[in-house]
Enzyme design. Structure first.
Site, PDB file in Angstrom:
ATOM      1  N   CYS A   2       3.682   0.149  -1.714  1.00 20.09           N
ATOM      2  CA  CYS A   2       4.381   0.928  -2.726  1.00 20.09           C
ATOM      3  C   CYS A   2       5.801   1.234  -2.278  1.00 20.09           C
ATOM      4  CB  CYS A   2       3.633   2.242  -2.982  1.00 20.09           C
ATOM      5  SG  CYS A   2       1.885   2.018  -3.364  1.00 20.09           S
ATOM      6  N   ILE A  49      -3.620  -1.932  -5.179  1.00 18.68           N
ATOM      7  CA  ILE A  49      -4.350  -2.904  -4.367  1.00 18.68           C
ATOM      8  C   ILE A  49      -5.796  -2.459  -4.139  1.00 18.68           C
ATOM      9  CG2 ILE A  49      -4.448  -4.087  -2.132  1.00 18.68           C
ATOM     10  CD1 ILE A  49      -2.043  -4.928  -3.784  1.00 18.68           C
ATOM     11  N   ASP A  96      -7.859   4.330  -0.395  1.00 16.65           N
ATOM     12  CA  ASP A  96      -7.453   4.644   0.977  1.00 16.65           C
ATOM     13  C   ASP A  96      -6.422   5.766   0.983  1.00 16.65           C
ATOM     14  OD1 ASP A  96      -5.548   2.898  -0.192  1.00 16.65           O
ATOM     15  OD2 ASP A  96      -4.846   2.223   1.768  1.00 16.65           O
ATOM     16  N   GLY A 363       0.787 -14.987   9.841  1.00 18.51           N
ATOM     17  CA  GLY A 363       0.541 -14.957  11.281  1.00 18.51           C
ATOM     18  C   GLY A 363       1.593 -14.273  12.107  1.00 18.51           C
TER      19      GLY A 363
END
Length: 569
Positions: A2, A49, A96, A363
């Site tokens: 966000c 999300i 979350d 990665g």
């Protein structure tokens, strides 16, 4: 993921906060909210999300209304924390976000040690009239602030602060950029009086005063680790277990997840493990190329895809796109960024966004923890991969007064190992901070969330603390990791040397894009910042580059990027 913004002080109003939020709307187009109480203004743009319901929108309040939270990032272990808190908090959502606020309410400042994630957040205590703000261990998520008297302004991006504060260059930071390639210190930016909260720090703001504290002491954590690592096979087993857990945590999302794939060891191992852990997901991979076989990683990418069978989206960057992309990317970055490879990388996020992929894995972080760069074996202190004996800078084009503002950055050396000290520098001061900034801005520019499984702090601490001999063996960097990789990726990838993520930047800037570079150089030398340079010498260096002196292009990009940034485009 966000965008957050806040103003603590009486001189500002809701319209000021709305301007700030509008400037970073790209970070969260799904919902926008404002909290206003007395001298406290908090704003949030949401990219949904986890828990896509409106009940999880922010600013987020506890049931009593005492605490207000605005949060940018993800707490990957939120399910485990929710179970640990249990009945000590009455949860209303499955987000979350609420777990983060509950963890703070239950554990206070010690909540930070419990978090496994990427985050920058602020919590307002209405009762005490105090602000508590914190940033994650490695600074994946940004937190910028500006203090004007007894007023505090903060946001996820610098451009938001510039909506209510003057935009002035910090000349010392710019001088260090041109002289030493520094992208600022842990707490400074390229703008005067605009600072960033360092990675692993929290701040408290009350009665018009800021106090900052380090909550994540990486040096102490490394020194406290046991020196008995066991055999190489035991280390590989431990690392693989942690990596698999890290991937599982970062796969938690209520939206589709994609994957950024280069032809290197790191992303190839990550993709192999993702497929192993989520065999039915068939995650879509994205990669970029330019059509220049000297630089493209497509052969290695396609070799990996032949093994895994994942759908692959190949995205081409053409040289004709570079001028426009340079302009737009500069707007999102606010500060200098890494060059044409960053432009190519940005196209991945644009394509993913068009295909409604909101989360991408990549990665980032493996080279720093496993000593993967070639200069870890050298005695010099270069910061530029592959620069060898050719200086990437041109100090002779700078005016004497401007050059005197520079000061060579000095980095702590808390470890007995020279390799570890270089790794430490790269993780907290140079390589990783700038890469994370570039990547945060280009991913959020297209409203996508980037997750980096290798930056789980448990992995970084384990790999970093290993003896140098497990990282570099002879001329082989990331030695032990390559041994682990052989079980998962094609031999050609496992044994391939480190390749810098590249495009034909050197050739393009001096040839097909020379008119674009000409324009930017002339714009720079006719701007209010022209006094930084000796125009005659700079033009001479540019002519030499066009005539074939093209050992490296870093300094050319510095001039182009500076022109774009200071011109406000």
């Amino acid at each position: 993921m966000c965008g957050i913004a806040g103003i603590i002080g009486s001189r500002y109003n809701i319209e000021d906060l709305r301007k700030m939020l509008k400037s970073i709307r790209h970070r969260g187009p799904d919902a926008s909210g404002i909290y206003h109480n007395g001298k406290c203004l908090l704003g949030h743009n949401r990219l949904s999300i986890i828990d896509l319901s409106k009940e999880a929108n922010q600013p987020f309040s506890d049931t009593s209304g005492r605490y207000q939270l605005i949060f940018n990032g993800e707490i990957y272990n939120y399910k485990e924390l929710k179970a640990e808190i249990g009945g000590r908090y009455d949860f209303k959502t499955s987000s979350d976000t609420e777990v983060l606020l509950a963890t703070y309410i239950v554990f206070g400042k010690d909540c930070l040690e419990k978090l496994n994630g990427m985050f920058a957040f602020a919590i307002w205590d209405k009762e005490k009239k105090e602000l508590f703000a914190a940033r994650d261990r490695f600074g994946v998520k940004p937190f910028y602030y500006h203090q004007a008297g007894k007023k505090l302004i903060f946001a996820s991006e610098i451009k938001a602060i510039h909506k209510v504060a003057k935009k002035l260059p910090d000349e010392k930071t710019w001088a260090n950029y041109f002289c030493y390639g520094s992208y600022g210190s842990r707490d400074t930016t390229f703008y005067k009086d605009i600072f960033q909260l360092p990675a692993g720090y929290f701040l408290e703001y009350k009665s018009g005063k800021i106090q900052k504290y380090q909550w994540y002491n990486f040096e102490e954590r490394i020194k406290e680790r046991s020196s008995d690592y066991g055999s190489e096979s035991e280390v590989k087993r431990k690392y693989l277990e942690l990596l698999e857990d890290s991937i599982k945590l970062r796969f938690r999302a209520d939206v589709e997840v994609g994957f950024n794939l280069s032809g290197g060891v790191d992303s190839s191992l990550l993709l192999a493990l993702v497929n192993h852990l989520h065999p039915n997901h068939n995650i879509k991979a994205y990669t970029f190329y330019t059509g220049d076989k000297r630089y493209d990683e497509l052969p290695w990418v396609e070799k990996m895809i032949q093994k895994t069978g994942n759908p692959l989206e190949k995205i081409k960057l053409s040289l004709e796109e570079v001028p426009e992309l340079s302009h737009t990317t500069t707007i999102f970055q606010d500060e200098p960024f890494g060059g044409i490879p960053t432009l190519a990388y940005s196209k991945i996020f644009k394509k993913a966004s068009e295909q409604v992929i909101k989360v991408l894995l990549d990665g980032q972080g493996m080279d720093e923890q496993w000593a993967g760069y070639d200069y870890y074996s050298h005695t010099n202190n270069t910061l530029i991969q592959g620069s060898k004996n050719e200086s990437p800078f041109r100090l002779n084009v700078l005016s004497q007064d401007f050059k005197r503002l520079s000061e060579k950055p000095q980095y702590p050396t808390p470890f007995s190992s020279g390799i570890q000290n270089k790794q430490y520098r790269d993780i907290f001061y140079t390589k990783l901070p700038r890469a994370l900034r570039f990547n945060d801005r280009i991913s959020m520019a297209y409203s996508t969330e980037l997750r980096e499984p290798f930056l789980d702090y448990r992995l970084v601490e384990l790999a970093f603390s290993l003896p140098d001999s497990m990282k570099i063996k002879g001329n082989v960097h990331k030695h032990l990791l390559r041994e682990l990789v052989k079980d998962y990726v094609p031999f050609e990838i496992a044994e391939a040397p480190k390749r810098a993520l590249q495009t034909p930047q050197r050739e393009w800037l001096g040839n097909e894009l020379r008119i674009f570079v000409d324009q930017q150089i002339e714009k720079l030398l006719n701007s209010e910042f022209s006094e930084w340079f000796d125009a005659k010498v700079l033009r001479t260096e540019w002519e030499a580059y066009k005539n074939g002196k093209q050992e490296n292009s870093f300094y050319i990009w510095q001039w182009v990027n500076c022109s774009l940034v200071v011109s406000g485009e």
